[in-house]
Design an enzyme around this catalytic site. Sequence first.
Site, PDB file in Angstrom:
ATOM      1  N   ASP A  88     -10.200  15.115   8.242  1.00  0.00           N
ATOM      2  CA  ASP A  88      -9.456  15.626   7.094  1.00  0.00           C
ATOM      3  C   ASP A  88      -9.620  17.131   6.882  1.00  0.00           C
ATOM      4  O   ASP A  88     -10.721  17.677   7.001  1.00  0.00           O
ATOM      5  CB  ASP A  88      -9.921  14.929   5.803  1.00  0.00           C
ATOM      6  N   TYR A 147      -3.551  12.357   9.631  1.00  0.00           N
ATOM      7  CA  TYR A 147      -3.751  10.907   9.432  1.00  0.00           C
ATOM      8  C   TYR A 147      -2.490  10.261   8.843  1.00  0.00           C
ATOM      9  O   TYR A 147      -2.059   9.194   9.292  1.00  0.00           O
ATOM     10  CB  TYR A 147      -4.949  10.718   8.501  1.00  0.00           C
ATOM     11  N   PRO A 177      -3.547  -1.116   4.631  1.00  0.00           N
ATOM     12  CA  PRO A 177      -4.608  -1.325   3.648  1.00  0.00           C
ATOM     13  C   PRO A 177      -4.619  -0.182   2.628  1.00  0.00           C
ATOM     14  O   PRO A 177      -4.287   0.961   2.952  1.00  0.00           O
ATOM     15  CB  PRO A 177      -5.896  -1.267   4.482  1.00  0.00           C
TER      16      PRO A 177
END
Length: 240
Positions: A88, A147, A177
């Site tokens: 990240d 991502y 999820p």
Amino acid sequence: MARLALVTGGQRGIGAAISEQLHKAGRKVVASYAGNDAAAAAFTERTGIPTIKFDVSDYAACQAAVAKIEAEHGPIEILVNNAGITRDATLKRMDRKMWDEVIDTNLGSCFNLAKLVWEGMTARKFGRIVNIGSINGQAGQYGQVNYAAAKSGIHGFTKALAQEGARAGITVNAIAPGYVDTEMVRAVPEDVLQKIVARIPRGRLGTADDIARGVCFLTADEADFITGSTLSINGGQHMY
Ligand code: NDP
């Protein structure tokens, strides 16, 4: 005979729960991992499920691994593309390596492994593929352009491949999820985590078992008419 499932990243986190629930449902399971030998050994000792180490982002490594698994255990009839990583940073701070690693590991792996099991599944007229996406691929997330792009790509990949597999009895679905209580999420600072939980209508993080239940459902022989779907398991956080 029990069908064989390959679960990538299947020895810890969400993947471990997927491997275990598939095993309990009567599947033969092989769990793959990247490098955490200690977790893999402990997992096999605890569950009896064999593991294999290879890099899912490396096509040649996947090719060798699939050949080895099929020689030792039989044809892979269920593929769960679960292995994933985060790197990240805001776009300003993200370098090309962080982009490539995340795209190759999360999305490239889906191509690599689906490609390698496809011919066999097509010939046998049966296959179940489940790709693990993410709520952040559906909604986007600050500091995660790599991502979010990879996971969003998984959802497109799923819908396109489902169309190619339908006539051959191969279903291809995704699970998105929400925030699940695993090491990946525990790495998030506590104050940020509290804000995340406050936004989940169910009032808690998901568990790995919550996600594994979805995989068992989508990979059942009886789930023959479900293909090209994305199943959101997120406690109501994002209704897509
Ligand atoms: P973990 O970090 O707990 O586990 C990741 C698994 O992937 C490990 O088994 C790891 O192996 C394996 N892996 C990582 N890189 C590679 C690689 N290059 N080749 C082979 N295996 C690799 O992840 P989670 O259980 O939290 O997440 C599982 C999946 O669910 C991921 O795709 C993630 O993006 C997705 N997800 C997770 C959410 C969450 O809240 N946790 C939310 C939404 C989606 P090793 O142990 O050897 O490193």
